[in-house]
Design a protein around this motif. Structure first.
Motif, PDB file in Angstrom:
ATOM      1  N   ASP A  97      30.946  15.496  35.376  1.00  0.00           N
ATOM      2  CA  ASP A  97      31.847  14.791  34.470  1.00  0.00           C
ATOM      3  C   ASP A  97      31.913  13.348  34.952  1.00  0.00           C
ATOM      4  O   ASP A  97      32.549  13.034  35.957  1.00  0.00           O
ATOM      5  CB  ASP A  97      33.232  15.445  34.485  1.00  0.00           C
ATOM      6  N   PHE A  98      31.243  12.452  34.228  1.00  0.00           N
ATOM      7  CA  PHE A  98      31.113  11.064  34.652  1.00  0.00           C
ATOM      8  C   PHE A  98      32.313  10.244  34.193  1.00  0.00           C
ATOM      9  O   PHE A  98      32.765  10.368  33.074  1.00  0.00           O
ATOM     10  CB  PHE A  98      29.832  10.463  34.069  1.00  0.00           C
ATOM     11  N   ALA A  99      32.825   9.366  35.107  1.00  0.00           N
ATOM     12  CA  ALA A  99      34.005   8.545  34.807  1.00  0.00           C
ATOM     13  C   ALA A  99      35.120   9.442  34.281  1.00  0.00           C
ATOM     14  O   ALA A  99      35.622   9.280  33.168  1.00  0.00           O
ATOM     15  CB  ALA A  99      33.663   7.433  33.828  1.00  0.00           C
ATOM     16  N   SER A 100      35.528  10.371  35.099  1.00  0.00           N
ATOM     17  CA  SER A 100      36.332  11.525  34.687  1.00  0.00           C
ATOM     18  C   SER A 100      37.729  11.179  34.211  1.00  0.00           C
ATOM     19  O   SER A 100      38.319  11.922  33.434  1.00  0.00           O
ATOM     20  CB  SER A 100      36.396  12.520  35.852  1.00  0.00           C
ATOM     21  N   GLY A 101      38.310  10.069  34.670  1.00  0.00           N
ATOM     22  CA  GLY A 101      39.658   9.692  34.250  1.00  0.00           C
ATOM     23  C   GLY A 101      40.701  10.684  34.711  1.00  0.00           C
ATOM     24  O   GLY A 101      40.955  10.851  35.901  1.00  0.00           O
ATOM     25  N   VAL A 105      37.866  16.714  31.020  1.00  0.00           N
ATOM     26  CA  VAL A 105      36.565  17.303  30.670  1.00  0.00           C
ATOM     27  C   VAL A 105      36.076  18.216  31.785  1.00  0.00           C
ATOM     28  O   VAL A 105      35.545  19.304  31.528  1.00  0.00           O
ATOM     29  CB  VAL A 105      35.539  16.192  30.373  1.00  0.00           C
ATOM     30  N   ALA A 106      36.253  17.795  33.022  1.00  0.00           N
ATOM     31  CA  ALA A 106      35.856  18.630  34.160  1.00  0.00           C
ATOM     32  C   ALA A 106      36.617  19.952  34.156  1.00  0.00           C
ATOM     33  O   ALA A 106      36.043  21.024  34.383  1.00  0.00           O
ATOM     34  CB  ALA A 106      36.102  17.877  35.470  1.00  0.00           C
ATOM     35  N   ALA A 119      33.349  15.789  39.447  1.00  0.00           N
ATOM     36  CA  ALA A 119      33.996  14.736  38.669  1.00  0.00           C
ATOM     37  C   ALA A 119      33.900  13.444  39.459  1.00  0.00           C
ATOM     38  O   ALA A 119      34.351  13.382  40.607  1.00  0.00           O
ATOM     39  CB  ALA A 119      35.457  15.077  38.396  1.00  0.00           C
ATOM     40  N   THR A 120      33.291  12.416  38.878  1.00  0.00           N
ATOM     41  CA  THR A 120      33.159  11.142  39.575  1.00  0.00           C
ATOM     42  C   THR A 120      34.140  10.122  39.006  1.00  0.00           C
ATOM     43  O   THR A 120      34.320  10.030  37.792  1.00  0.00           O
ATOM     44  CB  THR A 120      31.729  10.578  39.475  1.00  0.00           C
ATOM     45  N   GLU A 121      34.743   9.362  39.903  1.00  0.00           N
ATOM     46  CA  GLU A 121      35.681   8.295  39.530  1.00  0.00           C
ATOM     47  C   GLU A 121      35.727   7.275  40.659  1.00  0.00           C
ATOM     48  O   GLU A 121      35.846   7.636  41.818  1.00  0.00           O
ATOM     49  CB  GLU A 121      37.090   8.842  39.298  1.00  0.00           C
ATOM     50  N   LEU A 143      36.153  22.651  41.895  1.00  0.00           N
ATOM     51  CA  LEU A 143      35.912  21.279  41.463  1.00  0.00           C
ATOM     52  C   LEU A 143      35.707  20.363  42.662  1.00  0.00           C
ATOM     53  O   LEU A 143      36.505  20.366  43.595  1.00  0.00           O
ATOM     54  CB  LEU A 143      37.094  20.775  40.637  1.00  0.00           C
ATOM     55  N   ALA A 144      34.642  19.567  42.628  1.00  0.00           N
ATOM     56  CA  ALA A 144      34.422  18.518  43.621  1.00  0.00           C
ATOM     57  C   ALA A 144      34.707  17.176  42.969  1.00  0.00           C
ATOM     58  O   ALA A 144      34.257  16.918  41.847  1.00  0.00           O
ATOM     59  CB  ALA A 144      32.982  18.564  44.136  1.00  0.00           C
TER      60      ALA A 144
END
Length: 234
Positions: A97-101, A105-106, A119-121, A143-144
């Motif tokens: 999940d890119f730019a997860s906020g 979505v994740a 999830a990246t942020e 979740l990572a």
């Protein structure tokens, strides 16, 4: 109406030390279901500017990015709804999940049966919010959360990349669009949710689904955003 504290009290300028973003998030948001995805509860704010000011006060900085993590944006909500309604897209797969906020979505991907989700942020408050939201939905164990720049990584590490509402600025859209094309070339399925942002690379996309997403006026120019799910062409 201002941002309220997590237990129903008016926050009245309550802040937390920089080293405790979790306390800051809890003091300045309410845990509530998102409008289009009531299955997912998030720590949400009801006013953007005041929370933005408090974040800058806590960090002792100015001109910071808005607190994206405190709102369920239309692109992310639509993408989360689509994933929950079509779990075969992610079930048993490695998902980014890119730019997860907020992490909506994740969280939806994990509820839909993804084998693993990253999830990246880049924002530290967002990463704390994602973990809090994952805990609230009982999926934190799977979740990572990462602060790495996914666009600089090797393509093909994931089976599916999901990105909600990431094409709102031209420099970011150019960089992210090129990276997602490379991911497709490596065999990755790429889905994005977008409410009509200016820099969406439509030439690279096929439409998949449409949603009307209720959103707060604190972050958008209307109460409903016509939002599409797109798939990058392989």
């Amino acid at each position: 109406m201002g941002v309220r504290a997590a237990h129903g009290r008016e926050s009245g300028g309550v802040s937390a030390p920089l080293e405790d973003p979790v306390a800051f998030i809890r003091a300045n948001t309410l845990l509530a279901p998102s409008s289009l995805v009531p299955e997912v509860r998030l720590h949400l704010a009801d006013e953007a500017i005041e929370l933005w000011r408090r974040t800058e006060d806590v960090l002792g900085e100015s001109d910071l990015p808005p607190p994206y993590w405190a709102f369920a944006w239309a692109g992310g909500q639509a993408l989360a709804r689509h994933v929950l309604d079509h779990p075969d897209l992610v079930a048993g797969r490695r998902v980014l999940d890119f730019a997860s906020g907020s992490g909506i979505v994740a969280i939806a991907a994990l509820k839909a049966g993804a084998a693993s989700v990253v999830a990246t942020e880049i924002d530290a408050f967002a990463r704390a919010a994602i973990l809090l939201n994952a805990q609230a939905n009982g999926v934190e164990a799977d979740l990572a959360v990462s602060g790495e720049d996914a666009t600089a990584g090797e393509a093909g590490r994931f089976d599916v990349v999901l990105a909600g509402d990431v094409f709102y600025e031209k420099p970011m859209a150019t960089r992210v669009g090129g990276w997602l094309v490379r991911e497709c070339a490596a065999g990755t399925a790429v889905l994005v949710g977008d409410p009509g942002r200016s820099y969406l690379p439509k030439a690279e996309l096929d439409p998949v689904a449409e949603y009307r997403v209720p959103v707060p006026r604190a972050i958008e120019d209307s109460d409903l955003k016509h939002t599409r799910i797109w798939r990058f062409r392989s």
